[in-house]
Design a protein around this motif. Structure first.
Motif, PDB file in Angstrom:
ATOM      1  N   LEU A   5       0.866  -1.121  -0.032  1.00 14.04           N
ATOM      2  CA  LEU A   5      -0.039   0.081  -0.517  1.00 14.04           C
ATOM      3  C   LEU A   5       1.123   1.384   0.051  1.00 14.04           C
ATOM      4  O   LEU A   5       1.848   0.903   1.043  1.00 14.04           O
ATOM      5  CB  LEU A   5      -0.765  -0.191   1.184  1.00 14.04           C
ATOM      6  N   THR A  83      -3.906   6.029   9.476  1.00 11.97           N
ATOM      7  CA  THR A  83      -3.723   4.585   8.932  1.00 11.97           C
ATOM      8  C   THR A  83      -4.017   3.259   9.397  1.00 11.97           C
ATOM      9  O   THR A  83      -4.709   2.171   9.211  1.00 11.97           O
ATOM     10  CB  THR A  83      -2.092   4.416   8.320  1.00 11.97           C
ATOM     11  N   HIS A  86      -7.367   2.319   7.953  1.00 12.12           N
ATOM     12  CA  HIS A  86      -7.646   1.516   6.654  1.00 12.12           C
ATOM     13  C   HIS A  86      -6.729   0.984   6.568  1.00 12.12           C
ATOM     14  O   HIS A  86      -7.568  -0.646   5.853  1.00 12.12           O
ATOM     15  CB  HIS A  86      -6.236   2.677   5.995  1.00 12.12           C
ATOM     16  N   ILE A  87      -6.405  -0.109   7.184  1.00  7.39           N
ATOM     17  CA  ILE A  87      -5.287  -1.400   7.525  1.00  7.39           C
ATOM     18  C   ILE A  87      -6.610  -2.420   8.144  1.00  7.39           C
ATOM     19  O   ILE A  87      -6.470  -3.672   7.225  1.00  7.39           O
ATOM     20  CB  ILE A  87      -4.270  -1.998   7.994  1.00  7.39           C
ATOM     21  N   ASN A  88      -7.046  -1.986   9.044  1.00  6.46           N
ATOM     22  CA  ASN A  88      -8.006  -2.703   9.296  1.00  6.46           C
ATOM     23  C   ASN A  88      -9.249  -2.768   8.740  1.00  6.46           C
ATOM     24  O   ASN A  88     -10.124  -3.893   8.685  1.00  6.46           O
ATOM     25  CB  ASN A  88      -8.532  -2.960  10.957  1.00  6.46           C
ATOM     26  N   LYS A  91      -7.790  -5.721   5.443  1.00  6.59           N
ATOM     27  CA  LYS A  91      -7.869  -6.731   5.862  1.00  6.59           C
ATOM     28  C   LYS A  91      -9.178  -7.454   6.323  1.00  6.59           C
ATOM     29  O   LYS A  91      -8.629  -8.652   5.731  1.00  6.59           O
ATOM     30  CB  LYS A  91      -7.000  -6.640   7.442  1.00  6.59           C
ATOM     31  N   PHE A  99      -0.839  -7.704   2.857  1.00  5.31           N
ATOM     32  CA  PHE A  99      -0.444  -6.600   2.847  1.00  5.31           C
ATOM     33  C   PHE A  99       0.947  -5.634   3.142  1.00  5.31           C
ATOM     34  O   PHE A  99       1.461  -6.438   4.502  1.00  5.31           O
ATOM     35  CB  PHE A  99      -1.441  -5.030   3.224  1.00  5.31           C
ATOM     36  N   PHE A 101       3.534  -2.319   3.855  1.00  8.50           N
ATOM     37  CA  PHE A 101       3.250  -0.282   3.402  1.00  8.50           C
ATOM     38  C   PHE A 101       4.449   0.400   3.316  1.00  8.50           C
ATOM     39  O   PHE A 101       5.609   0.062   3.441  1.00  8.50           O
ATOM     40  CB  PHE A 101       2.436  -0.279   4.602  1.00  8.50           C
ATOM     41  N   LEU A 120       0.548  -1.353  14.259  1.00  8.34           N
ATOM     42  CA  LEU A 120       0.440  -0.866  12.717  1.00  8.34           C
ATOM     43  C   LEU A 120       1.434  -1.843  12.538  1.00  8.34           C
ATOM     44  O   LEU A 120       1.518  -2.474  11.385  1.00  8.34           O
ATOM     45  CB  LEU A 120       0.958   0.452  11.730  1.00  8.34           C
ATOM     46  N   MET A 124       1.748  -6.007   9.876  1.00  8.79           N
ATOM     47  CA  MET A 124       2.908  -5.519   8.304  1.00  8.79           C
ATOM     48  C   MET A 124       4.381  -4.681   8.316  1.00  8.79           C
ATOM     49  O   MET A 124       4.481  -3.883   9.291  1.00  8.79           O
ATOM     50  CB  MET A 124       2.119  -4.740   7.353  1.00  8.79           C
TER      51      MET A 124
END
Length: 195
Positions: A5, A83, A86-88, A91, A99, A101, A120, A124
């Motif tokens: 990402l 962020t 967004h990640i949660n 996923k 993922f 970053f 975070l 990842m």
């Protein structure tokens, strides 16, 4: 798939973004695709300088290629600039993907201010791309610098481009031609030069 990402406001996208994207596709191990993840809003009070979400999304689309996709969840869900949110979301929405970053080294000094930054780092790997004038410091566990002897490193930023427009300086060499045409057509950031 292994998805990296690349988040940001893309306000506007520029040659520096393009350089980072192209080189990251070569330097990140086992990468299948890179997803641009434009922020709907910014978590560090930049919202007063942001072009409209529609314009930033349209310009980000102009960076796409077969292995570079656009992920619009931040816009679709009107998400915060955090962020971790967004990640949660990603996923949960794409459990089949792995993922990582991509982050510029200019973001390292403020990384500890990112909400739940420690979580975070557990979720990842963060690949850190060098930015001219910014060292790999501090580098946290879970962060991997991307370096290569022939690597291109720039100091180009969206802030620089907006400032140059404000000062009446040329920007054609700092943004891809299609993005310059878009900026000109819509007179964004005060640009009045015809495309």
């Amino acid at each position: 798939m292994n998805i990296t990402l690349f988040g940001g406001s893309f306000n506007p996208p520029h040659i520096g973004h393009q350089i980072v994207i192209d080189q990251a596709l070569n330097l990140i191990p086992k990468i299948d695709q890179l997803w641009l993840l434009p922020d709907y809003q910014h978590s560090f009070a930049k919202n007063n300088t942001l072009a409209s979400p529609k314009h930033r999304l349209n310009m980000a689309k102009l960076l796409l290629k077969p292995t570079v996709r656009l992920q619009t969840c931040c816009f679709d869900q009107k998400m915060s600039g955090n962020t971790i949110d967004h990640i949660n979301y990603l996923k949960k929405a794409f459990p089949q993907h792995h993922f990582s970053f991509l982050l510029g080294s200019d973001n390292l000094a403020q990384f500890h201010l990112w909400p739940q930054y420690q979580q975070l780092l557990k979720l990842m790997v963060f690949y850190i791309y060098p930015r001219h004038g910014y060292n790999f410091k501090p580098l946290y566990a879970g962060m991997t610098p991307l370096t290569h002897p022939q690597q291109i490193i720039t100091n180009i930023s969206s802030t620089m481009i907006r400032q140059r427009i404000k000062q009446g300086l040329i920007i054609e060499h700092l943004v891809p031609p299609k993005i310059f045409a878009y900026l000109s057509y819509h007179c964004l950031y005060g640009l009045t030069t015809p495309a």
